[in-house]
Design a protein around this motif. Sequence first.
Motif, PDB file in Angstrom:
ATOM      1  N   HIS A  63     -60.564  -2.442   9.967  1.00 23.33           N
ATOM      2  CA  HIS A  63     -61.893  -2.853  10.431  1.00 23.33           C
ATOM      3  C   HIS A  63     -62.345  -4.026   9.576  1.00 23.33           C
ATOM      4  O   HIS A  63     -62.580  -3.871   8.368  1.00 23.33           O
ATOM      5  CB  HIS A  63     -62.892  -1.701  10.313  1.00 23.33           C
ATOM      6  N   ALA A  64     -62.510  -5.181  10.184  1.00 26.14           N
ATOM      7  CA  ALA A  64     -62.635  -6.403   9.390  1.00 26.14           C
ATOM      8  C   ALA A  64     -63.708  -7.345   9.916  1.00 26.14           C
ATOM      9  O   ALA A  64     -64.170  -7.238  11.058  1.00 26.14           O
ATOM     10  CB  ALA A  64     -61.287  -7.132   9.369  1.00 26.14           C
ATOM     11  N   ILE A  65     -64.062  -8.283   9.034  1.00 25.09           N
ATOM     12  CA  ILE A  65     -64.780  -9.493   9.416  1.00 25.09           C
ATOM     13  C   ILE A  65     -63.744 -10.570   9.673  1.00 25.09           C
ATOM     14  O   ILE A  65     -62.883 -10.847   8.825  1.00 25.09           O
ATOM     15  CB  ILE A  65     -65.738  -9.950   8.301  1.00 25.09           C
ATOM     16  N   GLU A  66     -63.815 -11.199  10.827  1.00 20.74           N
ATOM     17  CA  GLU A  66     -62.932 -12.311  11.164  1.00 20.74           C
ATOM     18  C   GLU A  66     -63.721 -13.611  11.032  1.00 20.74           C
ATOM     19  O   GLU A  66     -64.838 -13.726  11.541  1.00 20.74           O
ATOM     20  CB  GLU A  66     -62.405 -12.159  12.585  1.00 20.74           C
ATOM     21  N   ALA A  67     -63.151 -14.575  10.332  1.00 21.61           N
ATOM     22  CA  ALA A  67     -63.807 -15.859  10.109  1.00 21.61           C
ATOM     23  C   ALA A  67     -62.986 -16.990  10.725  1.00 21.61           C
ATOM     24  O   ALA A  67     -61.769 -17.053  10.520  1.00 21.61           O
ATOM     25  CB  ALA A  67     -63.984 -16.121   8.611  1.00 21.61           C
ATOM     26  N   HIS A  68     -63.661 -17.849  11.482  1.00 20.00           N
ATOM     27  CA  HIS A  68     -63.052 -19.062  12.019  1.00 20.00           C
ATOM     28  C   HIS A  68     -63.848 -20.261  11.492  1.00 20.00           C
ATOM     29  O   HIS A  68     -65.060 -20.353  11.708  1.00 20.00           O
ATOM     30  CB  HIS A  68     -63.098 -19.088  13.548  1.00 20.00           C
ATOM     31  N   ALA A  69     -63.164 -21.163  10.811  1.00 20.10           N
ATOM     32  CA  ALA A  69     -63.814 -22.372  10.305  1.00 20.10           C
ATOM     33  C   ALA A  69     -63.120 -23.594  10.900  1.00 20.10           C
ATOM     34  O   ALA A  69     -61.889 -23.676  10.904  1.00 20.10           O
ATOM     35  CB  ALA A  69     -63.745 -22.427   8.789  1.00 20.10           C
ATOM     36  N   LYS A  70     -63.911 -24.530  11.384  1.00 20.39           N
ATOM     37  CA  LYS A  70     -63.398 -25.804  11.892  1.00 20.39           C
ATOM     38  C   LYS A  70     -64.407 -26.884  11.536  1.00 20.39           C
ATOM     39  O   LYS A  70     -65.463 -26.987  12.148  1.00 20.39           O
ATOM     40  CB  LYS A  70     -63.178 -25.754  13.395  1.00 20.39           C
ATOM     41  N   LYS A  71     -64.092 -27.627  10.465  1.00 17.70           N
ATOM     42  CA  LYS A  71     -65.032 -28.625   9.934  1.00 17.70           C
ATOM     43  C   LYS A  71     -66.370 -27.965   9.670  1.00 17.70           C
ATOM     44  O   LYS A  71     -67.437 -28.534   9.971  1.00 17.70           O
ATOM     45  CB  LYS A  71     -65.192 -29.801  10.892  1.00 17.70           C
ATOM     46  N   SER A  72     -66.353 -26.768   9.113  1.00 18.10           N
ATOM     47  CA  SER A  72     -67.577 -25.972   9.026  1.00 18.10           C
ATOM     48  C   SER A  72     -67.703 -25.294   7.676  1.00 18.10           C
ATOM     49  O   SER A  72     -66.747 -25.184   6.912  1.00 18.10           O
ATOM     50  CB  SER A  72     -67.593 -24.911  10.135  1.00 18.10           C
ATOM     51  N   MET A  73     -68.920 -24.824   7.415  1.00 19.53           N
ATOM     52  CA  MET A  73     -69.198 -24.072   6.193  1.00 19.53           C
ATOM     53  C   MET A  73     -70.468 -23.249   6.362  1.00 19.53           C
ATOM     54  O   MET A  73     -71.521 -23.768   6.726  1.00 19.53           O
ATOM     55  CB  MET A  73     -69.365 -25.007   4.994  1.00 19.53           C
ATOM     56  N   SER A  74     -70.352 -21.975   6.157  1.00 18.77           N
ATOM     57  CA  SER A  74     -71.489 -21.082   5.957  1.00 18.77           C
ATOM     58  C   SER A  74     -70.934 -19.819   5.315  1.00 18.77           C
ATOM     59  O   SER A  74     -69.740 -19.534   5.413  1.00 18.77           O
ATOM     60  CB  SER A  74     -72.219 -20.753   7.275  1.00 18.77           C
ATOM     61  N   LEU A  75     -71.813 -19.083   4.649  1.00 14.42           N
ATOM     62  CA  LEU A  75     -71.431 -17.827   4.020  1.00 14.42           C
ATOM     63  C   LEU A  75     -71.850 -16.671   4.919  1.00 14.42           C
ATOM     64  O   LEU A  75     -72.798 -16.778   5.692  1.00 14.42           O
ATOM     65  CB  LEU A  75     -72.115 -17.681   2.663  1.00 14.42           C
ATOM     66  N   LEU A  76     -71.144 -15.567   4.797  1.00 11.43           N
ATOM     67  CA  LEU A  76     -71.612 -14.295   5.339  1.00 11.43           C
ATOM     68  C   LEU A  76     -71.834 -13.402   4.131  1.00 11.43           C
ATOM     69  O   LEU A  76     -70.886 -13.004   3.454  1.00 11.43           O
ATOM     70  CB  LEU A  76     -70.581 -13.674   6.283  1.00 11.43           C
TER      71      LEU A  76
END
Length: 267
Positions: A63-76
């Motif tokens: 059970h996970a958090i999935e992160a997709h970054a594309k020229k991007s930045m933010s925190l969870l």
Amino acid sequence: MPRQIAALLLTVAVPAAAETLWIGRFAGGDSPDAAIPAPWAVQQLDSKVAPTRYALRDWDGVHAIEAHAKKSMSLLGRPLEVDLARTPILCWQWRVDAPLATADMTTRAGDDYAARVYVSFAIPPAQMSFGTRAKLSIARSIWGDHVPDAAINYVWDNKHPVGTLRNNAYTDRTRMLVLQSGAAAAGRWVRERRDVRADFRRAFGELDGRLTGIAVASDTDNTGEEAHAGFADFRFVSAEADCPPPESAASATIGVVDTAPSPVNAR
């Protein structure tokens, strides 16, 4: 043997259960309507930069958090109140599809990571110089209250040796600590166990740090690359405790890497 003595011996012979403080369980990824549980929330530091996308996912039995970054930045991230004297060990799992190709943690232009875990601290004002307090005040006026007094970033880097510890390219209030490097473990869940209290002392010396928050991120705004990462099973445990896989990951043993705490090389 008197009943009272037998009871006393039994009490002495049974060790106390290891304390576990869960701070990040992410079940529900099998439902398209599932929301990331509060108090976890996206923290966007720069409104001019596209935010990294975060979602729940059941990923290879985790059970996970999935992160997709594309020229991007933010925190969870989420706020925390953890007594590091009782539960100093942070356990979690993470994975990346691949490290970033052009990142370089020594430069601002290369200050990106396929995956990082960010722990933030409050420092007593008396232990910070006037200049440091002034710089932090200015930073918060620009970036908001998410700017901490001090922070450690546990990072999945592309090339620097595991154990590398150095200042962030933008600020010496944040230290970057490499836990994984390169692609050898990419595509698999990797379990981590870190003594946060010890890491803070190595990074910031004799300062008194009070843990105030944790966040995860995939970060590609400087390099313009694309990253795909997962984060799961965050909890604090006592110093004597191991980090066994939680029930959600008990059956997902194929392709999982266990890592021991790495030495820290101050640079």
